[in-house]
Design an enzyme around this catalytic site. Structure first.
Site, PDB file in Angstrom:
ATOM      1  N   SER A  97      -5.611  -1.563   4.287  1.00  0.00           N
ATOM      2  CA  SER A  97      -5.199  -1.915   2.887  1.00  0.00           C
ATOM      3  C   SER A  97      -3.545  -2.600   3.117  1.00  0.00           C
ATOM      4  O   SER A  97      -2.921  -1.976   3.727  1.00  0.00           O
ATOM      5  CB  SER A  97      -5.100  -1.075   1.794  1.00  0.00           C
ATOM      6  OG  SER A  97      -4.567  -1.692   0.742  1.00  0.00           O
ATOM      7  N   TYR A 118      -2.729  -9.379   1.039  1.00  0.00           N
ATOM      8  CA  TYR A 118      -2.521 -10.326  -0.278  1.00  0.00           C
ATOM      9  C   TYR A 118      -1.445 -11.536   0.048  1.00  0.00           C
ATOM     10  O   TYR A 118      -0.907 -11.248   0.974  1.00  0.00           O
ATOM     11  CB  TYR A 118      -1.837  -9.385  -1.356  1.00  0.00           C
ATOM     12  CG  TYR A 118      -3.064  -8.518  -1.865  1.00  0.00           C
ATOM     13  CD1 TYR A 118      -4.003  -8.818  -2.695  1.00  0.00           C
ATOM     14  CD2 TYR A 118      -2.905  -7.048  -1.669  1.00  0.00           C
ATOM     15  CE1 TYR A 118      -4.906  -7.725  -3.136  1.00  0.00           C
ATOM     16  CE2 TYR A 118      -4.027  -6.082  -1.845  1.00  0.00           C
ATOM     17  CZ  TYR A 118      -4.706  -6.537  -3.068  1.00  0.00           C
ATOM     18  OH  TYR A 118      -5.745  -5.646  -3.353  1.00  0.00           O
ATOM     19  N   THR A 128      -7.904 -11.142   0.650  1.00  0.00           N
ATOM     20  CA  THR A 128      -8.260 -10.755  -0.638  1.00  0.00           C
ATOM     21  C   THR A 128      -7.889 -11.970  -1.515  1.00  0.00           C
ATOM     22  O   THR A 128      -6.869 -12.362  -1.669  1.00  0.00           O
ATOM     23  CB  THR A 128      -7.908  -9.395  -1.256  1.00  0.00           C
ATOM     24  OG1 THR A 128      -8.210  -8.316  -0.448  1.00  0.00           O
ATOM     25  CG2 THR A 128      -8.244  -9.355  -2.787  1.00  0.00           C
ATOM     26  N   ARG A 177      -6.012  -2.170 -16.153  1.00  0.00           N
ATOM     27  CA  ARG A 177      -6.630  -0.962 -15.745  1.00  0.00           C
ATOM     28  C   ARG A 177      -6.143   0.243 -16.724  1.00  0.00           C
ATOM     29  O   ARG A 177      -4.884   0.478 -16.552  1.00  0.00           O
ATOM     30  CB  ARG A 177      -6.474  -0.686 -14.279  1.00  0.00           C
ATOM     31  CG  ARG A 177      -6.928  -1.584 -13.371  1.00  0.00           C
ATOM     32  CD  ARG A 177      -6.402  -1.680 -12.077  1.00  0.00           C
ATOM     33  NE  ARG A 177      -6.679  -2.755 -11.078  1.00  0.00           N
ATOM     34  CZ  ARG A 177      -6.455  -2.972 -10.157  1.00  0.00           C
ATOM     35  NH1 ARG A 177      -5.638  -2.076  -9.158  1.00  0.00           N
ATOM     36  NH2 ARG A 177      -6.666  -4.183  -9.375  1.00  0.00           N
ATOM     37  N   LYS A 181     -12.473 -12.220   1.191  1.00  0.00           N
ATOM     38  CA  LYS A 181     -13.008 -10.924   0.645  1.00  0.00           C
ATOM     39  C   LYS A 181     -12.822 -11.522  -1.134  1.00  0.00           C
ATOM     40  O   LYS A 181     -11.578 -11.515  -1.544  1.00  0.00           O
ATOM     41  CB  LYS A 181     -12.111  -9.743   0.700  1.00  0.00           C
ATOM     42  CG  LYS A 181     -12.793  -8.484  -0.055  1.00  0.00           C
ATOM     43  CD  LYS A 181     -12.075  -7.156   0.485  1.00  0.00           C
ATOM     44  CE  LYS A 181     -12.385  -6.057  -0.365  1.00  0.00           C
ATOM     45  NZ  LYS A 181     -11.888  -6.024  -1.810  1.00  0.00           N
ATOM     46  N   HIS A 213     -14.157  -6.395  -6.263  1.00  0.00           N
ATOM     47  CA  HIS A 213     -12.718  -5.585  -6.282  1.00  0.00           C
ATOM     48  C   HIS A 213     -12.792  -4.138  -6.801  1.00  0.00           C
ATOM     49  O   HIS A 213     -12.151  -3.619  -7.443  1.00  0.00           O
ATOM     50  CB  HIS A 213     -11.539  -6.274  -6.852  1.00  0.00           C
ATOM     51  CG  HIS A 213     -10.095  -6.108  -6.186  1.00  0.00           C
ATOM     52  ND1 HIS A 213      -9.369  -6.941  -5.631  1.00  0.00           N
ATOM     53  CD2 HIS A 213      -9.292  -4.886  -6.186  1.00  0.00           C
ATOM     54  CE1 HIS A 213      -8.001  -6.422  -5.030  1.00  0.00           C
ATOM     55  NE2 HIS A 213      -8.118  -5.091  -5.688  1.00  0.00           N
TER      56      HIS A 213
END
Length: 378
Positions: free
Chosen positions: A122, A145, A171, A180, A243, A267
């Site tokens: 990541s 990213y 991504t 969230r 992705k 995601h």
């Protein structure tokens, strides 16, 4: 703890309370992790409809097993972008593994090496690219990213190349961070990302609860678009996998822009709630791609039977995220290895009982959806 093993019907079983499925690893992780960190890993966006659907959509797919096939030998091996792996199971990019275990992504990478599979590191790793690269000898991809400061993204890409990473996983579903709510309630604090030390700080104060979300909104480039993939291709010779694809239109566009592969992903249901479960979107994307590039998929996989279903719908391989974190939190590197091995063994058993001695033998005819059942009655 000493394991007490007994022979039962020719198999060796261990009677020491070890997890026997992925959900039991999740239970152990819940017991070990602080609530803020467990909620961070487990949670999804808003109502968490897609989070639930990612798992439940598999339950509506049943098998059409074939019998009297020689399944005395089962071959799970495959290749991804030319790299051989022992089974079609990769480690998905998930951030901040040191929340789960002190060794963080280094432990995860070692587990990937031991299981002969690919780890996608990541961008938000809590270990540096260089630390992970030097920890073991395994094929690694790097997730990217795009930040408002493109030079930051470019710098990290160059470091990935120097460290021997074999592909970039771009991504594309995060122009902003999804809502969230667990992180907002817990006032989630954004740690310093190791790969960006000296470039920027994550100390972005927010009066809305989650510093992590405030940091993402302040730094992610919401203007990034299809035309900018040309910029990324201009700064790296590594193959680029895209992705975050969920539709045939975007799959076709990704190929037009030179994608070396596509990952069907929502995601982990952490971005747009009420987007489709990835297994529900997979077949549409596979049909659009027409075999031009490999199609992989992540999201909701908790069983080897889930992996078989994804392969039957045309995925070349799958990636797992949360189960790796749960294994890491429960038992460190050994836990991650156990999770990977458990899924491999379940997939092998599913292939055996379905009459598929190799991955190429798994076809769409081996599974049935509700729509298939309705069509069969017409």
């Amino acid at each position: 703890m000493q394991l007490q093993c007994v022979h039962l019907f020719g198999f060796i079983g261990c009677m020491a309370g070890d997890p026997v499925n992925i959900n039991e690893f999740q239970d152990l992780a819940r017991q070990k992790l602080p609530k803020m960190y467990y909620d961070f890993y487990r949670g999804g966006a808003e109502d968490e409809h897609t989070l639930r659907e990612n798992v439940q959509a598999y339950h509506r797919i049943t098998f059409r097993p074939r019998v009297l096939v020689d399944v005395s030998r089962i071959d799970l091996s495959t290749t991804i972008l030319g790299h051989s792996i022992s089974a079609p199971i990769l480690i998905a990019p998930t951030g901040l593994h040191k929340f789960a275990h002190p060794e963080g992504e280094v432990a995860t990478a070692r587990a990937a090496a031991a299981c002969n599979t690919i780890m996608v590191l990541s961008f938000s790793s809590s270990c540096t690219l260089e630390e992970v690269a030097s920890s073991c000898n395994t094929v690694r991809f790097f997730q990217l990213y795009i930040y408002k400061r493109r030079d930051w993204s470019a710098l990290v890409v160059r470091r990935a190349e120097r460290s021997g990473f074999k592909a970039i996983v771009l991504t594309v579903d995060t122009p902003r961070l999804g809502k969230r709510e667990a992180d907002i309630r817990n006032k989630m604090v954004a740690p310093q990302f190791k790969n960006l030390e000296g470039l920027l700080t994550t100390q972005v104060a927010s009066d809305k609860g989650s510093d992590f979300q405030a940091y993402a909104d302040a730094t992610l480039d919401s203007s990034f678009s299809w035309k900018d993939i040309e910029w990324l291709r201009s700064i790296t010779s590594l193959p680029i996998m895209v992705k975050g694809i969920l539709t045939r239109e975007d799959a076709i566009k990704a190929i037009e822009m030179g994608a070396a592969g596509i990952i069907v992903s929502n995601h982990g249901a952490r971005q747009l709630d009420y987007s489709p479960a990835t297994i529900s979107a997979l077949e549409e994307v596979v049909e659009a791609v027409k075999g031009k590039v490999p199609v992989l998929m992540d999201g909701g996989i908790r069983r080897g039977t889930d992996i078989f279903k994804a392969l039957a719908f045309g995925a070349q391989a799958i990636l797992i995220g949360r189960p790796v974190i749960y294994g890491l939190a429960a038992k460190g590197e050994v836990g991650v290895r156990s999770v990977l091995q458990m899924l491999k063994e379940e997939l092998e058993l599913t292939m055996t009982l379905s009459g598929c001695p190799s991955l190429k033998d798994i076809t769409r005819s081996h599974v049935m959806t509700e729509r298939d059942r309705v069509r069969s009655l017409l």
